[in-house]
Design an enzyme around this catalytic site. Structure first.
Site, short mmCIF file in Angstrom:
data_model
loop_
_atom_site.label_atom_id
_atom_site.label_comp_id
_atom_site.label_asym_id
_atom_site.label_seq_id
_atom_site.Cartn_x
_atom_site.Cartn_y
_atom_site.Cartn_z
N LYS A 242 2.68 9.81 8.43
CA LYS A 242 2.00 9.30 9.63
C LYS A 242 2.56 9.89 10.92
O LYS A 242 2.25 11.02 11.28
CB LYS A 242 2.04 7.77 9.63
CG LYS A 242 1.07 7.14 8.63
CD LYS A 242 0.96 5.64 8.81
CE LYS A 242 -0.04 4.99 7.86
NZ LYS A 242 -1.44 5.25 8.22
N ASP B 242 9.28 2.60 1.35
CA ASP B 242 8.10 3.27 1.87
C ASP B 242 8.06 3.02 3.38
O ASP B 242 7.70 1.93 3.83
CB ASP B 242 6.84 2.73 1.19
CG ASP B 242 5.56 3.36 1.72
OD1 ASP B 242 5.57 3.92 2.83
OD2 ASP B 242 4.52 3.25 1.03
N PHE C 166 0.86 -1.18 0.00
CA PHE C 166 0.00 0.00 0.00
C PHE C 166 0.89 1.23 0.00
O PHE C 166 1.74 1.38 0.88
CB PHE C 166 -0.92 0.02 1.23
CG PHE C 166 -1.91 1.16 1.19
CD1 PHE C 166 -3.11 1.01 0.49
CD2 PHE C 166 -1.64 2.36 1.81
CE1 PHE C 166 -4.02 2.06 0.44
CE2 PHE C 166 -2.54 3.41 1.76
CZ PHE C 166 -3.74 3.26 1.07
#
Length: 414
Positions: free
Chosen positions: A261, A232, A147
């Site tokens: 995040k 990532d 993702f």
């Protein structure tokens, strides 16, 4: 139009039903509405208390409303909010310097979300390859069940068809391989590949840590094929695995890394980090952002980074991760029909459903919510634990007790 009537209507109480009435239906939030949080504690509109072990999906690394971060935000809010990228500002320069001092990177690009950071990374990788090897070197290789964001480019790089169906035609020249399968990587990565993209720990894919040999071999393969290795670290970075960034624990240095995040503890900010040589393929006007690196976000992130990037803080994450894993393993051992085991790294852990109850993890998280315990999913078969990095031993014990109550009540109904 009666303006006073509109103002009065906006004063009416809002409820969970209001979401269904006025919001585009791309989310299915819980039945309650949180209104206040402190640390790992959360309260809803009715005053009910919850133990929040979701960490805002690995975002609130320091928990809800940490006083030192609130102070940093308020202090900056009194000085300067936004000036656009026609100007720079002091907080963003301090944050960039802190990130480059602490990592492999020499250059940073700031934006607002993980998807934007990855979009920038993938664009930069293609531009770098075009500059050095020509227009035919443009293929990106990623992993199934990964993702990387919700833009059309990043959602295509993420190897989950459920997120791309109905949005075709998709950006071309993007291929996927099984995670942790180096032979599949060798077969897929040729001279036309500009970048290989991987999460050191897959999040949505089921809390799957990369094998160290896999990442080392990927790094070597990328060097052989003149491709960039992109990590990532949107979810697994910022202390989540017990090191500042996950690559540090693996000893494999990427060419480009993305972070978001927990970087802002919930205040929107993200970063793409890379070397000076690679960054040169971007020039003034070739990429950009309106809000990225604004003073408010950067001031918050500076304080977050300063708090997390301390040896004693990261050591506590390691210790807490071990205790949480032991707690979950104890639960899995006591409910062998329900769970097959625990996997993950640091405070990024997954409680895996057994074959007997495949696809039913959501039922357990729903039962946990009724007990006042908030948990996440990673796919359909894994209960995801990404609590605030400041989770205490007492939180872990409390979470286990509530989880057991939830499982027992669920089993009674099944």
């Amino acid at each position: 139009m009666n303006m006073s009537a509109d103002i009065g209507k906006n004063d009416e109480p809002v409820t969970r039903q209001t979401f269904d009435d006025v919001m585009v239906p791309v989310f299915a939030p819980a039945s309650f509405v949180p209104v206040r949080g402190s640390g790992l504690d959360l309260w809803d509109q009715n005053g009910k208390h919850y133990l929040d072990l979701t960490g805002g999906i690995a975002v609130s690394g320091l928990g809800h409303t940490p006083p030192e971060i609130v102070d940093a935000l308020v202090e900056q809010a009194k000085k300067l909010w936004h000036v656009s990228n026609y100007f720079t500002n002091e907080p963003v320069l301090k944050l960039a310097r802190a990130l480059t001092d602490a990592t492999f990177a020499e250059k940073v690009f700031f934006c607002n979300s993980g998807g934007e950071a990855n979009e920038a990374a993938f664009k930069l990788a293609r531009k770098w390859a075009h500059d050095h090897f020509g227009e035919k070197k443009n293929r990106i290789v990623s992993c199934y069940h990964s993702f990387h964001g919700r833009t059309l480019f990043t959602v295509t790089v993420g190897g989950q068809s459920k997120y791309t169906e109905g949005f075709e035609p998709l950006p071309p020249r993007i291929d996927h391989i099984p995670f942790n399968d180096i032979e599949a990587a060798r077969a897929a990565i040729d001279d036309d590949v500009c970048a290989v993209v991987v999460e050191p720990v897959q999040g949505e894919g089921g809390i799957l840590p990369a094998d160290p040999d896999y990442l080392r071999s990927l790094h070597q393969l990328c060097n052989e094929k003149n491709a960039l290795l992109v990590f990532d670290e949107i979810q697994c970075g910022m202390g989540r695995t017990g090191t500042l960034f996950a690559y540090m624990g693996y000893g494999v240095v990427p060419d480009i890394m993305t972070s978001a995040k927990a970087l802002g503890n919930g205040f929107p900010i993200a970063a793409m980090l890379t070397t000076s040589e690679i960054a040169r393929s971007f020039s003034v006007g070739s990429h950009g952002t309106t809000y990225g690196g604004n003073p408010l976000a950067a001031a918050v992130a500076c304080k977050v980074f300063e708090t997390i990037n301390r040896p004693e803080f990261l050591q506590r994450v390691v210790e807490a991760g071990e205790k949480l894993k032991f707690s979950l393993e104890r639960v899995a051992a006591d409910y062998p029909d329900v769970f097959s085991g625990v996997r993950g790294k640091g405070l990024m852990l997954g409680l895996v459903m057994s074959d007997k109850y495949q696809g039913r993890a959501k039922e357990i998280t729903s039962a946990a919510e009724k007990q006042g315990l908030l948990l996440l999913l990673a796919g359909y078969d894994v209960i995801r634990y990404v609590p605030a990095l400041v989770v205490s031993d007492e939180h872990i014990e409390q979470g286990e007790a509530l989880l057991r109550k939830a499982i027992d009540s669920w089993l009674e109904e099944n």
